[in-house]
Design a protein around this motif. Structure first.
Motif, short mmCIF file in Angstrom:
data_model
loop_
_atom_site.label_atom_id
_atom_site.label_comp_id
_atom_site.label_asym_id
_atom_site.label_seq_id
_atom_site.Cartn_x
_atom_site.Cartn_y
_atom_site.Cartn_z
N ARG A 148 0.36 -1.11 0.32
CA ARG A 148 -0.16 -0.11 0.01
C ARG A 148 0.71 0.86 0.34
N GLY A 149 0.49 2.59 -0.83
CA GLY A 149 1.24 3.84 -0.79
C GLY A 149 2.44 3.65 -1.80
N THR A 150 2.94 4.55 -1.57
CA THR A 150 4.37 4.78 -2.51
C THR A 150 5.57 4.64 -1.50
N LYS A 151 6.45 4.98 -2.68
CA LYS A 151 8.10 5.14 -1.74
C LYS A 151 8.25 6.36 -0.79
N ARG A 152 7.57 7.45 -1.13
CA ARG A 152 6.99 8.89 -1.12
C ARG A 152 6.06 8.73 -0.62
N GLU A 153 4.89 8.36 0.04
CA GLU A 153 3.98 7.76 0.86
C GLU A 153 3.35 5.97 1.81
N ARG A 154 3.94 6.11 2.70
CA ARG A 154 4.78 5.22 3.61
C ARG A 154 3.40 4.74 4.75
N TRP A 155 2.80 3.92 4.60
CA TRP A 155 1.68 3.18 5.31
C TRP A 155 1.72 2.55 6.80
N TRP A 156 1.39 3.11 7.72
CA TRP A 156 2.01 2.42 9.09
C TRP A 156 0.76 1.89 9.68
N LYS A 157 0.82 0.73 10.56
CA LYS A 157 -0.28 0.36 11.37
C LYS A 157 0.70 0.08 12.52
N ARG A 158 -0.48 -0.25 13.55
CA ARG A 158 0.26 -1.28 14.64
C ARG A 158 0.01 -2.75 14.48
N VAL A 159 0.98 -3.20 15.11
CA VAL A 159 1.99 -4.57 15.00
C VAL A 159 0.85 -4.74 15.77
N GLU A 160 -0.08 -7.06 15.51
CA GLU A 160 -1.47 -6.72 15.88
C GLU A 160 -0.68 -7.62 17.18
N VAL A 161 -0.77 -7.48 18.72
CA VAL A 161 0.06 -7.71 19.63
C VAL A 161 -0.44 -7.09 20.81
N THR A 162 -0.21 -7.78 21.94
CA THR A 162 -1.61 -7.12 22.74
C THR A 162 0.04 -6.57 24.46
N ASN A 163 0.48 -5.15 24.21
CA ASN A 163 1.00 -4.89 24.60
C ASN A 163 1.10 -4.93 26.67
N ASP A 164 1.52 -5.29 27.45
CA ASP A 164 1.59 -6.01 28.21
C ASP A 164 2.01 -5.09 29.41
N LEU A 165 2.01 -4.27 30.11
CA LEU A 165 3.21 -3.79 31.02
C LEU A 165 2.78 -3.81 32.57
N ASN A 166 3.41 -4.21 33.39
CA ASN A 166 3.43 -4.23 34.56
C ASN A 166 4.47 -3.46 34.99
N THR A 167 3.70 -2.93 35.62
CA THR A 167 4.56 -1.71 37.36
C THR A 167 5.40 -2.32 38.05
N ALA A 168 5.20 -3.55 37.99
CA ALA A 168 6.31 -4.32 39.52
C ALA A 168 7.39 -4.73 38.58
N ASP A 169 7.31 -4.40 37.42
CA ASP A 169 8.99 -4.83 36.25
C ASP A 169 9.44 -3.54 36.88
N PHE A 170 9.28 -2.89 36.87
CA PHE A 170 10.23 -1.24 36.91
C PHE A 170 10.16 -0.54 38.29
N ARG A 171 9.60 -1.15 39.16
CA ARG A 171 9.54 -0.42 40.62
C ARG A 171 10.95 -0.17 41.49
N ASP A 172 11.28 -0.97 41.08
CA ASP A 172 13.22 -1.07 41.43
C ASP A 172 13.94 -0.95 40.13
N ASP A 173 14.08 -0.07 39.43
CA ASP A 173 14.88 0.88 38.72
C ASP A 173 14.37 1.74 38.18
N PRO A 174 15.66 2.52 38.68
CA PRO A 174 16.19 4.20 38.87
C PRO A 174 16.02 4.04 37.14
N ASP A 175 16.60 3.97 36.90
CA ASP A 175 16.81 4.22 34.92
C ASP A 175 15.20 4.64 34.67
#
Length: 204
Positions: free
Chosen positions: A83-110
């Motif tokens: 779809r589209g051309t070299k000058r007009e690229r079409w973008w779409k979301r990747v068909e995957v569910t993104n899970d974010l677990n806040t506990a994963d970053f609780r002890d990561d100051p960065d």
């Protein structure tokens, strides 16, 4: 497709879609106000070009293109081939569910700054969607069907709150899989589930 889930231990909808758990690198790749807005538009409204997105967002096309490439690099979106051309690229979301677990970053100051940006922008997106619905002109049929409500008198244990979220998520998943999406009066529907504990505050 479900939007991001911000949680510590909620149940996943019973859907066959693949899922990935966001790590520190992917979180930093998404946690930017404009990138999150771009990702939201591609999620809600489907594929688009940088020109279409820049028009909707009021941003420079070059800036939007840079953020699109950044999102693609971190696996959130991909080019729609054929779809589209070299000058007009079409973008779409990747068909995957993104899970974010806040506990994963609780002890990561960065990652603390990126997590803060992500959460604040996500809550702002939820607020904007409700505001748009309230301000838009809907006919009475849809006005009677939609709702903006809250229940503030529940007292639950952590296990009960977790179970409540799991049951509600399963109900939503059941409707997502139900026939009727092709009905002439069917429209996209957003369900925003926000359930969290509140610290009791006295009069003092």
């Amino acid at each position: 497709m479900p939007d991001h889930f911000v949680h510590t231990a909620t149940a996943r909808p019973s859907t066959p879609r693949s899922a990935r758990r966001l790590d520190a690198r992917s979180l930093r790749g998404l946690a930017h106000p404009l990138r999150m807005r771009i990702f939201e538009l591609l999620t809600l409204d489907g594929p688009a070009t940088s020109a279409r997105l820049s028009e909707r967002l009021g941003e420079n096309t070059g800036t939007v293109s840079w953020h699109l490439r950044h999102l693609a690099e971190h696996g959130f979106i991909e080019e729609e081939t054929g779809r589209g051309t070299k000058r007009e690229r079409w973008w779409k979301r990747v068909e995957v569910t993104n899970d974010l677990n806040t506990a994963d970053f609780r002890d990561d100051p960065d990652s603390r700054g990126a997590l803060s940006v992500y959460l604040h922008e996500l809550v702002q997106q939820y607020f904007n969607r409700v505001t748009d619905y309230v301000n838009e002109d809907w006919d009475e049929t849809w006005r009677q069907a939609g709702t903006v409500a809250d229940w503030h008198d529940l007292r639950l244990t952590p296990e009960q709150l977790k179970a409540l979220n799991a049951e509600l998520t399963e109900v939503i998943a059941r409707y997502a899989a139900a026939p009727g999406a092709a009905a002439p009066d069917a429209l996209p529907v957003v369900v925003q589930l926000q359930s969290f504990p509140r610290r009791a505050r006295g009069d003092a």
